[in-house]
Scaffold this active site. Structure first.
Site, PDB file in Angstrom:
ATOM      1  N   ASP A   1       0.809  -1.224   0.000  1.00 55.25           N
ATOM      2  CA  ASP A   1       0.000   0.000   0.000  1.00 55.25           C
ATOM      3  C   ASP A   1       0.848   1.284   0.000  1.00 55.25           C
ATOM      4  O   ASP A   1       0.293   2.383   0.088  1.00 55.25           O
ATOM      5  CB  ASP A   1      -0.936   0.016   1.222  1.00 55.25           C
ATOM      6  CG  ASP A   1      -2.237  -0.780   0.971  1.00 55.25           C
ATOM      7  OD1 ASP A   1      -2.604  -0.971  -0.208  1.00 55.25           O
ATOM      8  OD2 ASP A   1      -2.886  -1.179   1.955  1.00 55.25           O
TER       9      ASP A   1
ATOM     10  N   ARG B   1      -0.021  -1.550   7.870  1.00 53.28           N
ATOM     11  CA  ARG B   1       0.561  -0.399   7.168  1.00 53.28           C
ATOM     12  C   ARG B   1       1.611   0.342   8.008  1.00 53.28           C
ATOM     13  O   ARG B   1       2.230   1.286   7.508  1.00 53.28           O
ATOM     14  CB  ARG B   1      -0.543   0.575   6.712  1.00 53.28           C
ATOM     15  CG  ARG B   1      -1.446  -0.026   5.628  1.00 53.28           C
ATOM     16  CD  ARG B   1      -2.198   1.042   4.855  1.00 53.28           C
ATOM     17  NE  ARG B   1      -1.310   1.871   4.041  1.00 53.28           N
ATOM     18  CZ  ARG B   1      -1.709   2.940   3.340  1.00 53.28           C
ATOM     19  NH1 ARG B   1      -2.986   3.288   3.352  1.00 53.28           N
ATOM     20  NH2 ARG B   1      -0.854   3.638   2.631  1.00 53.28           N
TER      21      ARG B   1
ATOM     22  N   HIS C   1     -11.606   6.791   4.541  1.00 57.34           N
ATOM     23  CA  HIS C   1     -10.744   7.987   4.591  1.00 57.34           C
ATOM     24  C   HIS C   1     -11.565   9.156   4.052  1.00 57.34           C
ATOM     25  O   HIS C   1     -12.372   8.970   3.130  1.00 57.34           O
ATOM     26  CB  HIS C   1      -9.520   7.841   3.667  1.00 57.34           C
ATOM     27  CG  HIS C   1      -8.372   7.073   4.249  1.00 57.34           C
ATOM     28  ND1 HIS C   1      -7.623   6.186   3.493  1.00 57.34           N
ATOM     29  CD2 HIS C   1      -7.819   7.086   5.485  1.00 57.34           C
ATOM     30  CE1 HIS C   1      -6.658   5.677   4.251  1.00 57.34           C
ATOM     31  NE2 HIS C   1      -6.755   6.206   5.460  1.00 57.34           N
TER      32      HIS C   1
ATOM     33  N   ASP D   1     -10.732  11.398   2.002  1.00 56.34           N
ATOM     34  CA  ASP D   1     -10.548  11.642   0.560  1.00 56.34           C
ATOM     35  C   ASP D   1     -11.307  10.644  -0.330  1.00 56.34           C
ATOM     36  O   ASP D   1     -11.271  10.744  -1.550  1.00 56.34           O
ATOM     37  CB  ASP D   1      -9.053  11.710   0.178  1.00 56.34           C
ATOM     38  CG  ASP D   1      -8.324  10.381   0.272  1.00 56.34           C
ATOM     39  OD1 ASP D   1      -8.948   9.357   0.645  1.00 56.34           O
ATOM     40  OD2 ASP D   1      -7.113  10.360  -0.026  1.00 56.34           O
TER      41      ASP D   1
ATOM     42  N   ALA E   1      -7.928  -2.152  -3.963  1.00 50.67           N
ATOM     43  CA  ALA E   1      -7.317  -1.926  -2.644  1.00 50.67           C
ATOM     44  C   ALA E   1      -8.053  -0.819  -1.898  1.00 50.67           C
ATOM     45  O   ALA E   1      -7.689  -0.464  -0.774  1.00 50.67           O
ATOM     46  CB  ALA E   1      -5.856  -1.533  -2.806  1.00 50.67           C
TER      47      ALA E   1
ATOM     48  N   CYS F   1      -5.680   9.086  -3.797  1.00 50.20           N
ATOM     49  CA  CYS F   1      -4.886   8.275  -2.853  1.00 50.20           C
ATOM     50  C   CYS F   1      -3.470   8.040  -3.364  1.00 50.20           C
ATOM     51  O   CYS F   1      -2.556   7.798  -2.573  1.00 50.20           O
ATOM     52  CB  CYS F   1      -5.493   6.898  -2.651  1.00 50.20           C
ATOM     53  SG  CYS F   1      -7.185   6.859  -2.148  1.00 50.20           S
TER      54      CYS F   1
HETATM   55  N1  ARG Z   1      -5.517  -0.259   1.075  1.00 54.69           N
HETATM   56  C1  ARG Z   1      -5.274   1.055   1.574  1.00 54.69           C
HETATM   57  C2  ARG Z   1      -5.816   1.179   2.989  1.00 54.69           C
HETATM   58  O1  ARG Z   1      -6.851   0.610   3.250  1.00 54.69           O
HETATM   59  C3  ARG Z   1      -5.886   2.088   0.676  1.00 54.69           C
HETATM   60  C4  ARG Z   1      -5.544   3.490   1.068  1.00 54.69           C
HETATM   61  C5  ARG Z   1      -6.213   4.501   0.189  1.00 54.69           C
HETATM   62  N2  ARG Z   1      -5.749   5.798   0.507  1.00 54.69           N
HETATM   63  C6  ARG Z   1      -6.526   6.862   0.666  1.00 54.69           C
HETATM   64  N3  ARG Z   1      -5.948   8.008   0.870  1.00 54.69           N
HETATM   65  N4  ARG Z   1      -7.831   6.795   0.662  1.00 54.69           N
HETATM   66  O2  ARG Z   1      -5.256   1.807   3.844  1.00 54.69           O
END
Ligand code: ARG
Length: 266
Positions: A63, A88, A164, A166, A254, A260
């Site tokens: 990621d 992460r 998130h 965004d 993902a 992102c």
């Molecule tokens: N697989 C990642 C997670 O779940 C995706 C992150 C996407 N990033 C974002 N800024 N929305 O953390």
């Protein structure tokens, strides 16, 4: 010139499940990933005139491509993320190193205060909005207000698909905001309505929100968004923006799309 941080998807893949979009059984295709990501870089650099900066991909960190989650950067200061999910957390050191090596003043949050960077914190020159509950902690915004001397309005995210900020909220250069009201609790909706006048609010239909219509990159009048969002594209054109639709489906697996995959550096 706008500068964005990106990371080649050399080690991108669906290796764990930390949001409802991710299914290990729904593997991404490495060749298609590279092609979709290169097309995004091409549009940003060639059509829009953005300067793209790069962080080296790291084996075992699928990621890391989602550089929006590196941290938040403003006026030479960088506050690196503190990820909620252990999967992460190993990314944090690489993003911190990148900020340090590129001359940013790195300001660290307490390790137990979750904050997922520009994925959850975005806004306009005069006010920022901070998504919380699913990933970032609401308490992070009290600290970030002091670090950046900015007003930050916390917005509670209630729908696991829009984990998130965004993924459901996108401030645009003209003072407009693309957003999906159904992602927010009712008080957050009231805050958005109180702070952004109705002619500036652009709600997107839920089918397009689920295609990540709000996960758009806005640079000047240009807006890069995923394909499959015809209504949002029309709404943007109606407001004088220049939409660029890009196929980014491999990253949707993902739970991510255009926004992102980038981090604004100024
Ligand atoms: N697989 C990642 C997670 O779940 C995706 C992150 C996407 N990033 C974002 N800024 N929305 O953390």
């Amino acid at each position: 010139m706008s500068r964005l941080l990106m990371c080649r998807p050399d080690y991108f893949g669906i290796e764990y499940e930390i949001n409802p979009w991710m299914r290990i059984s729904n593997a991404s295709n490495p060749t298609t990933c590279q092609a979709q990501w290169q097309a995004l870089v091409h549009v940003l650099e060639e059509d829009i005139g953005v300067k793209v900066e790069y962080i080296e991909p790291v084996h075992g960190l699928p990621d890391l491509v989602f550089t929006a989650n590196a941290g938040i950067v403003a006026r030479g200061k960088a506050v690196p993320s503190r990820f909620r999910h252990p999967e992460r957390r190993r990314e944090e050191q690489y993003f911190e190193q990148w900020f340090e090596r590129h001359g940013y003043e790195v300001v660290r949050l307490d390790p137990d205060l979750y904050f997922e960077g520009a994925g959850d914190l975005l806004g306009f020159a005069d006010v920022w909005f901070g998504g919380y509950r699913q990933r970032s902690d609401v308490r992070a915004y009290t600290v970030l207000t002091e670090i950046f001397h900015k007003e930050i309005l916390p917005l509670e995210l209630i729908n696991p698909k829009f984990y998130h900020l965004d993924t459901c909220f996108c401030p645009l250069s003209g003072g407009d905001v693309l957003y999906f009201p159904g992602a927010f609790d009712s008080y957050a909706q009231t805050v958005i309505e109180a702070r952004i006048e109705s002619t500036r609010r652009v709600p997107v239909p839920s089918v397009e929100a689920e295609r990540f219509a709000c996960n758009a990159v806005c640079v000047g009048r240009h807006v890069v968004l995923p394909t499959g969002c015809p209504e949002t594209t029309k709404l943007l054109e109606g407001k004088g923006y220049l939409p660029h639709q890009l196929e980014l489906d491999e990253f949707l697996k993902a739970g991510g799309s255009a926004k992102c995959l980038t981090l604004a550096l100024d």
